[in-house]
Design a protein around this motif. Structure first.
Motif, PDB file in Angstrom:
ATOM      1  N   GLY A 128       0.832  -1.204   0.000  1.00 45.51           N
ATOM      2  CA  GLY A 128       0.000   0.000   0.000  1.00 45.51           C
ATOM      3  C   GLY A 128       0.863   1.248   0.000  1.00 45.51           C
ATOM      4  N   ASP A 129       0.639   2.141  -0.934  1.00 45.63           N
ATOM      5  CA  ASP A 129       1.451   3.355  -1.031  1.00 45.63           C
ATOM      6  C   ASP A 129       1.366   4.201   0.226  1.00 45.63           C
ATOM      7  N   ALA A 130       0.226   4.176   0.894  1.00 46.55           N
ATOM      8  CA  ALA A 130       0.022   5.032   2.062  1.00 46.55           C
ATOM      9  C   ALA A 130       0.688   4.477   3.317  1.00 46.55           C
ATOM     10  N   THR A 131       0.995   3.190   3.327  1.00 43.07           N
ATOM     11  CA  THR A 131       1.511   2.555   4.543  1.00 43.07           C
ATOM     12  C   THR A 131       2.961   2.093   4.431  1.00 43.07           C
ATOM     13  N   ARG A 132       3.465   1.963   3.211  1.00 34.70           N
ATOM     14  CA  ARG A 132       4.779   1.341   3.009  1.00 34.70           C
ATOM     15  C   ARG A 132       5.892   2.094   3.725  1.00 34.70           C
ATOM     16  N   GLY A 133       5.975   3.379   3.501  1.00 36.06           N
ATOM     17  CA  GLY A 133       7.071   4.143   4.082  1.00 36.06           C
ATOM     18  C   GLY A 133       7.069   4.094   5.598  1.00 36.06           C
ATOM     19  N   ARG A 134       5.897   4.204   6.194  1.00 34.13           N
ATOM     20  CA  ARG A 134       5.804   4.166   7.650  1.00 34.13           C
ATOM     21  C   ARG A 134       6.254   2.826   8.200  1.00 34.13           C
ATOM     22  N   LEU A 135       5.883   1.741   7.524  1.00 35.21           N
ATOM     23  CA  LEU A 135       6.303   0.409   7.954  1.00 35.21           C
ATOM     24  C   LEU A 135       7.814   0.256   7.912  1.00 35.21           C
ATOM     25  N   VAL A 136       8.409   0.685   6.824  1.00 33.61           N
ATOM     26  CA  VAL A 136       9.865   0.561   6.681  1.00 33.61           C
ATOM     27  C   VAL A 136      10.578   1.353   7.765  1.00 33.61           C
ATOM     28  N   GLU A 137      10.142   2.574   7.996  1.00 35.78           N
ATOM     29  CA  GLU A 137      10.798   3.418   8.995  1.00 35.78           C
ATOM     30  C   GLU A 137      10.630   2.853  10.402  1.00 35.78           C
ATOM     31  N   ALA A 138       9.485   2.232  10.674  1.00 34.83           N
ATOM     32  CA  ALA A 138       9.200   1.747  12.020  1.00 34.83           C
ATOM     33  C   ALA A 138       9.907   0.434  12.333  1.00 34.83           C
ATOM     34  N   THR A 139      10.094  -0.413  11.332  1.00 38.91           N
ATOM     35  CA  THR A 139      10.586  -1.766  11.607  1.00 38.91           C
ATOM     36  C   THR A 139      12.063  -1.973  11.308  1.00 38.91           C
ATOM     37  N   THR A 140      12.628  -1.245  10.393  1.00 45.66           N
ATOM     38  CA  THR A 140      14.011  -1.507   9.981  1.00 45.66           C
ATOM     39  C   THR A 140      15.026  -1.340  11.109  1.00 45.66           C
ATOM     40  N   PRO A 141      14.925  -0.321  11.975  1.00 41.69           N
ATOM     41  CA  PRO A 141      15.933  -0.189  13.040  1.00 41.69           C
ATOM     42  C   PRO A 141      16.063  -1.423  13.926  1.00 41.69           C
ATOM     43  N   MET A 155      25.599   2.869   9.573  1.00 38.76           N
ATOM     44  CA  MET A 155      25.087   1.541   9.252  1.00 38.76           C
ATOM     45  C   MET A 155      23.565   1.554   9.219  1.00 38.76           C
ATOM     46  N   LEU A 156      22.958   2.210  10.187  1.00 36.19           N
ATOM     47  CA  LEU A 156      21.502   2.294  10.216  1.00 36.19           C
ATOM     48  C   LEU A 156      20.987   3.087   9.014  1.00 36.19           C
ATOM     49  N   ALA A 157      21.659   4.175   8.671  1.00 33.76           N
ATOM     50  CA  ALA A 157      21.225   4.975   7.526  1.00 33.76           C
ATOM     51  C   ALA A 157      21.306   4.162   6.234  1.00 33.76           C
ATOM     52  N   GLU A 158      22.372   3.385   6.075  1.00 39.59           N
ATOM     53  CA  GLU A 158      22.510   2.564   4.873  1.00 39.59           C
ATOM     54  C   GLU A 158      21.469   1.447   4.842  1.00 39.59           C
ATOM     55  N   LEU A 159      21.185   0.891   6.001  1.00 40.95           N
ATOM     56  CA  LEU A 159      20.176  -0.156   6.071  1.00 40.95           C
ATOM     57  C   LEU A 159      18.800   0.394   5.708  1.00 40.95           C
ATOM     58  N   LEU A 160      18.471   1.571   6.204  1.00 40.84           N
ATOM     59  CA  LEU A 160      17.196   2.193   5.865  1.00 40.84           C
ATOM     60  C   LEU A 160      17.115   2.496   4.372  1.00 40.84           C
ATOM     61  N   ALA A 163      16.384  -0.744   2.631  1.00 38.79           N
ATOM     62  CA  ALA A 163      15.003  -1.176   2.863  1.00 38.79           C
ATOM     63  C   ALA A 163      14.021  -0.344   2.045  1.00 38.79           C
ATOM     64  N   ARG A 164      14.309   0.947   1.900  1.00 38.39           N
ATOM     65  CA  ARG A 164      13.403   1.800   1.122  1.00 38.39           C
ATOM     66  C   ARG A 164      13.395   1.436  -0.356  1.00 38.39           C
ATOM     67  N   THR A 165      14.514   0.930  -0.859  1.00 39.72           N
ATOM     68  CA  THR A 165      14.620   0.640  -2.286  1.00 39.72           C
ATOM     69  C   THR A 165      14.298  -0.817  -2.629  1.00 39.72           C
TER      70      THR A 165
END
Length: 263
Positions: A128-141, A155-160, A163-165
């Motif tokens: 879902g376009d409306a939920t994808r970004g929030r999910l990635v930001e919330a779970t990746t760390p 390392m966290l910035a590169e991982l994020l 995950a975004r791509t």
């Protein structure tokens, strides 16, 4: 036996990463003379997703086909997180082809109904376009341990960024495949090869107790707990991870020599 004459080492990556997560290990192991295959799993990196229904059996068969194309019969198999689940599916689907096993940040039991439902909800959210970004930001760390997050912000910035791509449809497919995986304890009990189960002591997704259960199921399993590491030891503890894989390969070579009467 020279390392270059030994069994290839196959490295299977975590979700939502690709084979580049093993870059440090691939470079170090190759420099030591090992043959290393760091493969992109279906839908990640250069690998197409295809049209198959979500199943780790499909990914395990992809691996078998890749090995067959290269004329490889046996491997030292290492998988991290999703890669570990693929490794267990490979043991089930293609018994006898693994000379040594390393499971990093992967539990041997199936998801509970609640955990499987959370994975499927995550998969829906990723599409879902409306939920994808929030999910990635919330779970990746949570993929990194607290020490890595605090001491290695790059390392966290590169991982994020990775995950975004990642392709949303591939992440969703993989989550559904992982959610439907069976319990693998019996498969591990039948896997009588040198084996390591590696867990970071700061892993927020797979506990040391779950790692111990997997190690205990393996006839020759050893549990290794890495201090200051979370869910991604190849990134968070690259040197120790390389040394563990080197020692595991040496154990596999020694077992092969013993089985062959010292030849």
């Amino acid at each position: 036996m020279r390392a270059s004459d030994g069994t290839p080492i196959v490295l299977l990556h975590a979700l939502p990463l690709d084979s580049s997560m093993w870059r440090a290990q691939t470079q170090a192991l190759t420099a030591r003379g090992h043959t290393v295959l760091d493969l992109d799993q279906r839908g990640f990196g250069a690998a197409p997703l295809g049209s198959a229904s979500p199943s780790l059996d499909v990914v395990a068969d992809d691996l078998a086909a890749a090995l067959d194309r290269r004329g490889i019969d046996h491997v030292v198999l290492a998988g991290c997180s999703m890669g570990g689940y693929t490794a267990m599916a490979f043991l089930r689907r293609h018994p006898g082809r693994v000379s040594a096993l390393a499971l990093l940040s992967a539990r041997a039991t199936a998801d509970s109904p609640e955990a499987a439902a959370r994975r499927r909800a995550f998969a829906d959210g990723m599409q879902g376009d409306a939920t994808r970004g929030r999910l990635v930001e919330a779970t990746t760390p949570a993929l990194l341990g607290a020490t890595s997050r605090d001491r290695h912000p790059t390392m966290l910035a590169e991982l994020l960024a990775t995950a975004r791509t990642a392709r949303p449809e591939a992440v969703a497919w993989a989550q559904r495949a992982i959610a439907s995986r069976p319990d693998s304890l019996e498969v591990l009990r039948a896997t009588d090869v040198p084996a390591l189960v590696v867990v970071g002591d700061e892993d927020e997704l797979v506990s040391v107790a779950e790692g111990r259960a997997a190690a205990d199921a393996l006839p020759r399993g050893t549990l290794v707990v890495l201090p200051g590491a979370g869910h991604l030891p190849p990134l968070e503890a690259p040197g120790p991870t390389t040394e563990l894989l080197t020692a595991l390969h040496d154990d596999a070579a020694a077992a092969l020599r013993t089985a062959g009467g010292g030849r």
